[in-house]
Design a protein around this motif. Structure first.
Motif, PDB file in Angstrom:
ATOM      1  N   GLN A  69      10.111  -1.736  -4.405  1.00  0.00           N
ATOM      2  CA  GLN A  69       9.833  -2.083  -3.013  1.00  0.00           C
ATOM      3  C   GLN A  69       8.353  -1.918  -2.702  1.00  0.00           C
ATOM      4  O   GLN A  69       7.621  -1.226  -3.408  1.00  0.00           O
ATOM      5  CB  GLN A  69      10.641  -1.179  -2.092  1.00  0.00           C
ATOM      6  CG  GLN A  69      12.127  -1.299  -2.284  1.00  0.00           C
ATOM      7  CD  GLN A  69      12.858  -0.279  -1.456  1.00  0.00           C
ATOM      8  OE1 GLN A  69      12.282   0.357  -0.593  1.00  0.00           O
ATOM      9  NE2 GLN A  69      14.137  -0.108  -1.721  1.00  0.00           N
ATOM     10  N   LYS A  70       7.946  -2.532  -1.613  1.00  0.00           N
ATOM     11  CA  LYS A  70       6.533  -2.486  -1.230  1.00  0.00           C
ATOM     12  C   LYS A  70       6.120  -1.068  -0.842  1.00  0.00           C
ATOM     13  O   LYS A  70       5.031  -0.618  -1.199  1.00  0.00           O
ATOM     14  CB  LYS A  70       6.292  -3.451  -0.065  1.00  0.00           C
ATOM     15  CG  LYS A  70       4.851  -3.495   0.361  1.00  0.00           C
ATOM     16  CD  LYS A  70       4.651  -4.421   1.524  1.00  0.00           C
ATOM     17  CE  LYS A  70       3.190  -4.366   1.930  1.00  0.00           C
ATOM     18  NZ  LYS A  70       2.956  -4.952   3.214  1.00  0.00           N
ATOM     19  N   VAL A  71       6.971  -0.357  -0.126  1.00  0.00           N
ATOM     20  CA  VAL A  71       6.645   1.000   0.299  1.00  0.00           C
ATOM     21  C   VAL A  71       6.479   1.909  -0.915  1.00  0.00           C
ATOM     22  O   VAL A  71       5.541   2.709  -0.987  1.00  0.00           O
ATOM     23  CB  VAL A  71       7.737   1.541   1.249  1.00  0.00           C
ATOM     24  CG1 VAL A  71       7.490   2.983   1.605  1.00  0.00           C
ATOM     25  CG2 VAL A  71       7.826   0.683   2.498  1.00  0.00           C
ATOM     26  N   GLN A  72       7.366   1.762  -1.872  1.00  0.00           N
ATOM     27  CA  GLN A  72       7.289   2.570  -3.090  1.00  0.00           C
ATOM     28  C   GLN A  72       6.003   2.255  -3.855  1.00  0.00           C
ATOM     29  O   GLN A  72       5.315   3.155  -4.338  1.00  0.00           O
ATOM     30  CB  GLN A  72       8.504   2.305  -3.959  1.00  0.00           C
ATOM     31  CG  GLN A  72       8.548   3.140  -5.218  1.00  0.00           C
ATOM     32  CD  GLN A  72       9.785   2.851  -6.037  1.00  0.00           C
ATOM     33  OE1 GLN A  72      10.487   1.873  -5.796  1.00  0.00           O
ATOM     34  NE2 GLN A  72      10.058   3.690  -7.007  1.00  0.00           N
ATOM     35  N   PHE A  73       5.656   0.981  -3.953  1.00  0.00           N
ATOM     36  CA  PHE A  73       4.433   0.579  -4.645  1.00  0.00           C
ATOM     37  C   PHE A  73       3.201   1.166  -3.958  1.00  0.00           C
ATOM     38  O   PHE A  73       2.282   1.648  -4.619  1.00  0.00           O
ATOM     39  CB  PHE A  73       4.347  -0.947  -4.694  1.00  0.00           C
ATOM     40  CG  PHE A  73       3.061  -1.455  -5.266  1.00  0.00           C
ATOM     41  CD1 PHE A  73       2.781  -1.308  -6.608  1.00  0.00           C
ATOM     42  CD2 PHE A  73       2.115  -2.062  -4.457  1.00  0.00           C
ATOM     43  CE1 PHE A  73       1.593  -1.772  -7.148  1.00  0.00           C
ATOM     44  CE2 PHE A  73       0.931  -2.520  -4.979  1.00  0.00           C
ATOM     45  CZ  PHE A  73       0.669  -2.377  -6.325  1.00  0.00           C
ATOM     46  N   GLU A  74       3.181   1.135  -2.631  1.00  0.00           N
ATOM     47  CA  GLU A  74       2.025   1.669  -1.905  1.00  0.00           C
ATOM     48  C   GLU A  74       1.909   3.183  -2.078  1.00  0.00           C
ATOM     49  O   GLU A  74       0.801   3.710  -2.240  1.00  0.00           O
ATOM     50  CB  GLU A  74       2.123   1.303  -0.430  1.00  0.00           C
ATOM     51  CG  GLU A  74       1.893  -0.165  -0.171  1.00  0.00           C
ATOM     52  CD  GLU A  74       2.129  -0.569   1.270  1.00  0.00           C
ATOM     53  OE1 GLU A  74       2.597   0.277   2.052  1.00  0.00           O
ATOM     54  OE2 GLU A  74       1.842  -1.728   1.603  1.00  0.00           O
ATOM     55  N   LEU A  75       3.019   3.887  -2.058  1.00  0.00           N
ATOM     56  CA  LEU A  75       2.981   5.340  -2.277  1.00  0.00           C
ATOM     57  C   LEU A  75       2.467   5.680  -3.676  1.00  0.00           C
ATOM     58  O   LEU A  75       1.630   6.587  -3.846  1.00  0.00           O
ATOM     59  CB  LEU A  75       4.365   5.951  -2.072  1.00  0.00           C
ATOM     60  CG  LEU A  75       4.839   6.114  -0.639  1.00  0.00           C
ATOM     61  CD1 LEU A  75       6.290   6.559  -0.613  1.00  0.00           C
ATOM     62  CD2 LEU A  75       3.974   7.113   0.097  1.00  0.00           C
ATOM     63  N   VAL A  76       2.958   4.973  -4.658  1.00  0.00           N
ATOM     64  CA  VAL A  76       2.525   5.218  -6.040  1.00  0.00           C
ATOM     65  C   VAL A  76       1.047   4.877  -6.200  1.00  0.00           C
ATOM     66  O   VAL A  76       0.301   5.593  -6.882  1.00  0.00           O
ATOM     67  CB  VAL A  76       3.404   4.426  -7.030  1.00  0.00           C
ATOM     68  CG1 VAL A  76       2.841   4.474  -8.432  1.00  0.00           C
ATOM     69  CG2 VAL A  76       4.809   4.976  -7.019  1.00  0.00           C
TER      70      VAL A  76
END
Length: 141
Positions: A60-67
């Protein structure tokens, strides 16, 4: 004329020793090797450092941004705990809560647009206007 060797010098010089004024081939080969090794290790380091971001890209986009934020923090602070946290977060799929909620809100919106209001009021009728208040062209004679 060749000058005689110093009496303390050895008579058989190793092959990497060059005569004065000649090109030092071993130095040039070693310099290129070190240059390519440093660039290669740097590329490997940055590829390894971007590994969690590449893994989270399929999620997901949120997961990608956090990582991505964790990887940048690890890069600039040299704190490996951020990189490990980003790697673990990239491995674990986050549950998707937004899609069901959007579906529910879309369904409720369609239901609200289709249904009539329960407490509908009858349309307001215009009250009769007295004759002295009517426009001049419409007054009865």
């Amino acid at each position: 004329m060749t000058e005689p060797l110093h009496p303390a010098a050895i008579h058989h010089l190793p092959p990497f020793v060059t005569a004065p004024g000649e090109t030092d081939v071993l130095f040039i080969v070693t310099a290129f090797f070190v240059l390519f090794a440093v660039v290669g290790i740097g590329i490997f380091y940055f590829k390894l450092h971007a590994l969690p971001e590449q893994m989270a890209h399929r999620g997901q986009k949120v997961q990608f941004e956090l990582v991505a934020v964790l990887a940048l923090l690890a890069l600039f602070t040299h704190n490996h705990l951020f990189w490990i946290a980003g790697l673990l977060l990239a491995f674990v799929p986050l549950p998707d809560f937004t899609t069901p909620l959007r579906s529910i809100s879309g369904s409720l919106e369609r239901i609200a647009n289709r249904a009539e209001p329960a407490t509908s009021t009858p349309p307001v009728q215009d009250a009769p206007v007295p004759a002295d208040h009517q426009p001049i062209g419409q007054r009865e004679a």
